[in-house]
Design a protein around this motif. Structure first.
Motif, mmCIF file in Angstrom:
data_model
loop_
_atom_site.group_PDB
_atom_site.id
_atom_site.type_symbol
_atom_site.label_atom_id
_atom_site.label_comp_id
_atom_site.label_asym_id
_atom_site.label_seq_id
_atom_site.Cartn_x
_atom_site.Cartn_y
_atom_site.Cartn_z
ATOM 1 N N THR A 1 -8.178 0.769 2.231
ATOM 2 C CA THR A 1 -7.368 -0.475 2.154
ATOM 3 C C THR A 1 -8.452 -1.636 2.481
ATOM 4 O O THR A 1 -8.375 -2.347 1.825
ATOM 5 N N ARG A 2 -9.221 -1.355 3.525
ATOM 6 C CA ARG A 2 -10.206 -2.554 3.858
ATOM 7 C C ARG A 2 -11.205 -2.976 2.736
ATOM 8 O O ARG A 2 -11.389 -3.956 2.161
ATOM 9 N N ASN B 1 0.898 -1.202 0.080
ATOM 10 C CA ASN B 1 -0.022 -0.073 -0.017
ATOM 11 C C ASN B 1 0.748 1.225 0.047
ATOM 12 O O ASN B 1 1.665 1.490 0.947
ATOM 13 N N TYR B 2 0.576 2.212 -0.958
ATOM 14 C CA TYR B 2 1.352 3.416 -1.125
ATOM 15 C C TYR B 2 0.302 4.393 -1.164
ATOM 16 O O TYR B 2 -0.811 4.668 -1.679
ATOM 17 N N LYS C 1 -0.577 -2.560 -8.442
ATOM 18 C CA LYS C 1 -2.085 -2.161 -9.068
ATOM 19 C C LYS C 1 -2.633 -0.886 -8.531
ATOM 20 O O LYS C 1 -2.202 -0.385 -7.515
ATOM 21 N N THR C 2 -3.442 -0.475 -9.362
ATOM 22 C CA THR C 2 -4.070 0.941 -8.888
ATOM 23 C C THR C 2 -4.762 0.869 -7.519
ATOM 24 O O THR C 2 -4.772 1.823 -6.947
ATOM 25 N N SER C 3 -5.014 -0.237 -7.140
ATOM 26 C CA SER C 3 -5.983 -0.374 -5.938
ATOM 27 C C SER C 3 -5.099 -0.307 -4.777
ATOM 28 O O SER C 3 -5.293 -0.129 -3.687
ATOM 29 N N GLU C 4 -3.778 -0.470 -5.180
ATOM 30 C CA GLU C 4 -2.656 -0.616 -4.031
ATOM 31 C C GLU C 4 -2.107 0.811 -3.837
ATOM 32 O O GLU C 4 -1.202 1.129 -2.843
ATOM 33 N N VAL C 5 -2.614 1.696 -4.430
ATOM 34 C CA VAL C 5 -2.172 3.469 -4.300
ATOM 35 C C VAL C 5 -3.458 4.147 -4.229
ATOM 36 O O VAL C 5 -4.546 4.061 -4.734
#
Length: 214
Positions: free
Chosen positions: A210-211, A3-4, A150-154
């Motif tokens: 994040t959740r 996560n960024y 992934k875009t979901s990690e940022v």
């Protein structure tokens, strides 16, 4: 999941209004711009970047010519740039929660490093400096590619309409902060994913994001 959190700098983490106004007015005579005062900022916050350029008599094509002078001015007076209240505590908490902190800004890397160092902020993993008013979406996409994310990690945190447009172009979620350069009346038209009024809320939104993505 890695996560960024990518932060804009001026208007989001740091209050550089005084230096910006001084720099702008110092260059106004040279480039024939309209000078501004701190009182003008409330009305300018309601204008799009193109409307501001028209009001200030600043053709956007002059950007490459004025930026070097702006950078020199910001370097000279970087000691007058301060972090907003509770920003350091917010960054420290995000780090403790396991997030990687990145800065993407139109300001220069050396100015950003100076402000961070003076405020004992040591948890920024990477600083990316954009030399153009627009184009942050390309830098975000390149960052995702370079780090195989992934875009979901940022998630991105910014204060301007152009930040929202860049994130929409790159496919990442954005948290818009209310204390920066653009007003709520302006950015609501762009439908940011999240709106916050305090640094504490940033942490809450990041954790919830994040959740939701797990």
């Amino acid at each position: 999941m890695r996560n960024y959190v990518i932060f804009d700098f001026d208007g989001t983490l740091a209050d550089s209004r005084t230096v910006f106004i001084s720099a702008w007015n110092a260059l106004a005579d040279k480039f024939k711009f309209r000078k501004i005062s701190r009182e003008d900022l409330s009305s300018l916050r309601k204008l799009s970047i193109f409307e501001r350029m028209k009001y200030l008599n600043f053709p956007i094509v002059k950007t490459p010519f004025i930026l070097p002078d702006f950078y020199r001015f910001f370097r000279k007076y970087s000691k007058e740039i301060s972090l907003y209240p509770k920003i350091k505590e917010m960054l420290d908490l995000l780090e403790r929660k396991g997030y990687n902190i990145v800065i993407l800004s139109s300001n220069s890397e050396d100015v950003i490093k100076d402000v961070l160092q003076r405020n004992s902020v040591k948890n920024v993993k990477k600083i990316m400096s954009s030399k153009a008013i627009f184009g942050k979406d390309q830098m975000i996409r390149q960052f995702l590619k370079d780090h195989q994310l992934k875009t979901s990690e940022v998630i991105y945190v910014g204060d301007e309409q152009r930040d929202i447009l860049a994130c929409q172009g790159a496919g990442v979620k954005i948290i818009w902060v209310s204390w920066g350069y653009d007003g709520k009346e302006l950015v609501l038209e762009q439908n940011p994913d999240y709106l916050v009024d305090s640094p504490e809320e940033i942490v809450e939104v990041v954790l919830q994001h994040t959740r939701d993505e797990m």
